[in-house]
Design a protein around this motif. Structure first.
Motif, PDB file in Angstrom:
ATOM      1  N   ILE A   9       0.876  -1.168   0.000  1.00 41.59           N
ATOM      2  CA  ILE A   9       0.000   0.000   0.000  1.00 41.59           C
ATOM      3  C   ILE A   9       0.913   1.217   0.000  1.00 41.59           C
ATOM      4  O   ILE A   9       1.507   1.551   1.024  1.00 41.59           O
ATOM      5  N   GLY A  10       1.072   1.841  -1.153  1.00 44.77           N
ATOM      6  CA  GLY A  10       2.016   2.956  -1.263  1.00 44.77           C
ATOM      7  C   GLY A  10       3.425   2.460  -0.976  1.00 44.77           C
ATOM      8  O   GLY A  10       3.875   1.487  -1.573  1.00 44.77           O
ATOM      9  N   ALA A  39      12.680  -5.733  -2.765  1.00 44.94           N
ATOM     10  CA  ALA A  39      12.176  -5.600  -4.132  1.00 44.94           C
ATOM     11  C   ALA A  39      11.387  -4.315  -4.349  1.00 44.94           C
ATOM     12  O   ALA A  39      11.427  -3.743  -5.433  1.00 44.94           O
ATOM     13  N   THR A  40      10.675  -3.869  -3.323  1.00 42.69           N
ATOM     14  CA  THR A  40       9.786  -2.715  -3.502  1.00 42.69           C
ATOM     15  C   THR A  40      10.359  -1.409  -2.956  1.00 42.69           C
ATOM     16  O   THR A  40       9.845  -0.341  -3.269  1.00 42.69           O
ATOM     17  N   GLY A  41      11.379  -1.505  -2.124  1.00 45.65           N
ATOM     18  CA  GLY A  41      11.905  -0.302  -1.479  1.00 45.65           C
ATOM     19  C   GLY A  41      10.949   0.270  -0.447  1.00 45.65           C
ATOM     20  O   GLY A  41      10.977   1.461  -0.155  1.00 45.65           O
ATOM     21  N   ALA A  42      10.104  -0.582   0.118  1.00 46.15           N
ATOM     22  CA  ALA A  42       9.123  -0.138   1.112  1.00 46.15           C
ATOM     23  C   ALA A  42       9.819   0.562   2.275  1.00 46.15           C
ATOM     24  O   ALA A  42      10.897   0.169   2.694  1.00 46.15           O
ATOM     25  N   ARG A  43       9.185   1.602   2.787  1.00 44.26           N
ATOM     26  CA  ARG A  43       9.732   2.378   3.907  1.00 44.26           C
ATOM     27  C   ARG A  43       9.088   1.988   5.232  1.00 44.26           C
ATOM     28  O   ARG A  43       9.574   2.362   6.287  1.00 44.26           O
ATOM     29  N   ILE A  69      15.278  -6.972  10.824  1.00 39.99           N
ATOM     30  CA  ILE A  69      15.581  -7.125   9.398  1.00 39.99           C
ATOM     31  C   ILE A  69      15.038  -5.929   8.624  1.00 39.99           C
ATOM     32  O   ILE A  69      15.712  -5.365   7.767  1.00 39.99           O
ATOM     33  N   SER A  70      13.810  -5.534   8.942  1.00 39.13           N
ATOM     34  CA  SER A  70      13.197  -4.389   8.267  1.00 39.13           C
ATOM     35  C   SER A  70      14.035  -3.130   8.474  1.00 39.13           C
ATOM     36  O   SER A  70      14.262  -2.364   7.535  1.00 39.13           O
ATOM     37  N   LYS A  71      14.492  -2.923   9.699  1.00 37.67           N
ATOM     38  CA  LYS A  71      15.287  -1.730   9.999  1.00 37.67           C
ATOM     39  C   LYS A  71      16.586  -1.720   9.199  1.00 37.67           C
ATOM     40  O   LYS A  71      16.977  -0.687   8.653  1.00 37.67           O
ATOM     41  N   ILE A  72      17.234  -2.868   9.107  1.00 31.41           N
ATOM     42  CA  ILE A  72      18.469  -2.962   8.323  1.00 31.41           C
ATOM     43  C   ILE A  72      18.193  -2.652   6.857  1.00 31.41           C
ATOM     44  O   ILE A  72      19.023  -2.061   6.167  1.00 31.41           O
ATOM     45  N   LEU A  73      16.995  -3.025   6.384  1.00 33.01           N
ATOM     46  CA  LEU A  73      16.609  -2.759   4.994  1.00 33.01           C
ATOM     47  C   LEU A  73      15.934  -1.390   4.841  1.00 33.01           C
ATOM     48  O   LEU A  73      15.290  -1.115   3.831  1.00 33.01           O
ATOM     49  N   ASP A  74      16.064  -0.535   5.872  1.00 35.46           N
ATOM     50  CA  ASP A  74      15.586   0.850   5.853  1.00 35.46           C
ATOM     51  C   ASP A  74      14.068   0.967   5.857  1.00 35.46           C
ATOM     52  O   ASP A  74      13.492   1.831   5.193  1.00 35.46           O
ATOM     53  N   GLU A 107      -5.190   2.044  11.228  1.00 31.81           N
ATOM     54  CA  GLU A 107      -5.214   3.485  10.951  1.00 31.81           C
ATOM     55  C   GLU A 107      -4.144   4.218  11.767  1.00 31.81           C
ATOM     56  O   GLU A 107      -3.393   5.035  11.243  1.00 31.81           O
ATOM     57  N   ARG A 108      -4.076   3.920  13.051  1.00 28.03           N
ATOM     58  CA  ARG A 108      -3.058   4.565  13.901  1.00 28.03           C
ATOM     59  C   ARG A 108      -1.661   4.125  13.512  1.00 28.03           C
ATOM     60  O   ARG A 108      -0.706   4.906  13.572  1.00 28.03           O
ATOM     61  N   GLY A 109      -1.526   2.875  13.118  1.00 30.41           N
ATOM     62  CA  GLY A 109      -0.226   2.369  12.686  1.00 30.41           C
ATOM     63  C   GLY A 109       0.281   3.077  11.445  1.00 30.41           C
ATOM     64  O   GLY A 109       1.455   3.432  11.345  1.00 30.41           O
ATOM     65  N   LEU A 110      -0.621   3.309  10.500  1.00 30.39           N
ATOM     66  CA  LEU A 110      -0.251   4.043   9.286  1.00 30.39           C
ATOM     67  C   LEU A 110       0.188   5.465   9.617  1.00 30.39           C
ATOM     68  O   LEU A 110       1.121   5.989   9.013  1.00 30.39           O
ATOM     69  N   ARG A 111      -0.484   6.093  10.579  1.00 28.23           N
ATOM     70  CA  ARG A 111      -0.075   7.440  10.993  1.00 28.23           C
ATOM     71  C   ARG A 111       1.323   7.439  11.586  1.00 28.23           C
ATOM     72  O   ARG A 111       2.096   8.377  11.383  1.00 28.23           O
ATOM     73  N   LEU A 112       1.662   6.398  12.345  1.00 24.78           N
ATOM     74  CA  LEU A 112       3.016   6.309  12.909  1.00 24.78           C
ATOM     75  C   LEU A 112       4.079   6.190  11.821  1.00 24.78           C
ATOM     76  O   LEU A 112       5.205   6.642  11.997  1.00 24.78           O
ATOM     77  N   LEU A 113       3.728   5.571  10.709  1.00 22.56           N
ATOM     78  CA  LEU A 113       4.679   5.371   9.635  1.00 22.56           C
ATOM     79  C   LEU A 113       4.814   6.584   8.715  1.00 22.56           C
ATOM     80  O   LEU A 113       5.771   6.677   7.953  1.00 22.56           O
ATOM     81  N   SER A 114       3.874   7.519   8.790  1.00 24.20           N
ATOM     82  CA  SER A 114       3.960   8.667   7.875  1.00 24.20           C
ATOM     83  C   SER A 114       4.745   9.817   8.442  1.00 24.20           C
ATOM     84  O   SER A 114       5.167   9.879   9.507  1.00 24.20           O
TER      85      SER A 114
END
Length: 114
Positions: A9-10, A39-43, A69-74, A107-114
Motif C-alpha cells: 500500500i504505497g 524488491a519494492t523499497g518499502a519504507r 531485518i526491516s530496519k536494516i533494509l531501511d 489506521e493509527r499504525g499508518l499514521r506512525l509510519l507517515s
C-alpha cells in the motif's frame, strides 16, 4: 505450506496475520517480507496481529527479528491490533519487542509510519 500474504500500500507493506502461527509459517514470513522490502523499497511494514489469540516465545522473537531485518533494509515496523492477552503473554515471556512500535489499529499504525 500456507503463507501469509504481504500486500503493498504505497510505500508500506501490510501483513495481516489472521491465523495462529506455526514455526515454518513464521520463518517463511520473515523471508517473504525481507524479499518484498528489498524488491519494492518499502519504507514501512505494518503487521496486523489482531487475528492472533496466542503467541509463543518463538513467534515473539520472530516479530522482533522481522523488525530488525526491516530496519536494516531501511523500513520501520509497526505492530497493530495486539490483543491484551497477547501483550500480557509477551511481557510474561520477557519479550519487550524493543525497536518495534505498536498501535491499537491499522489506521493509527499508518499514521506512525507517515
Amino acid at each position: 505450506m500456507e503463507r501469509i500474504p504481504v500486500l503493498k500500500i504505497g510505500d508500506t507493506l501490510l501483513v495481516s496475520i489472521q491465523t495462529d502461527l506455526h514455526d515454518q509459517m513464521v520463518l517463511a514470513l520473515q523471508e517473504d517480507l525481507a524479499d518484498r522490502i528489498a524488491a519494492t523499497g518499502a519504507r514501512g511494514v505494518l503487521i496486523d496481529i489482531s487475528g492472533l489469540e496466542i503467541v509463543d516465545s518463538f513467534a515473539g522473537r520472530m516479530l522482533a527479528a522481522i523488525a530488525g531485518i526491516s530496519k536494516i533494509l531501511d523500513a520501520q515496523t509497526v505492530v497493530v491490533g495486539m490483543r491484551p492477552a497477547v501483550a500480557i503473554t509477551l511481557v510474561e515471556l520477557g519479550l519487550s519487542l524493543n525497536g518495534i512500535k505498536t498501535a491499537l489499529d491499522v489506521e493509527r499504525g499508518l499514521r506512525l509510519l507517515s
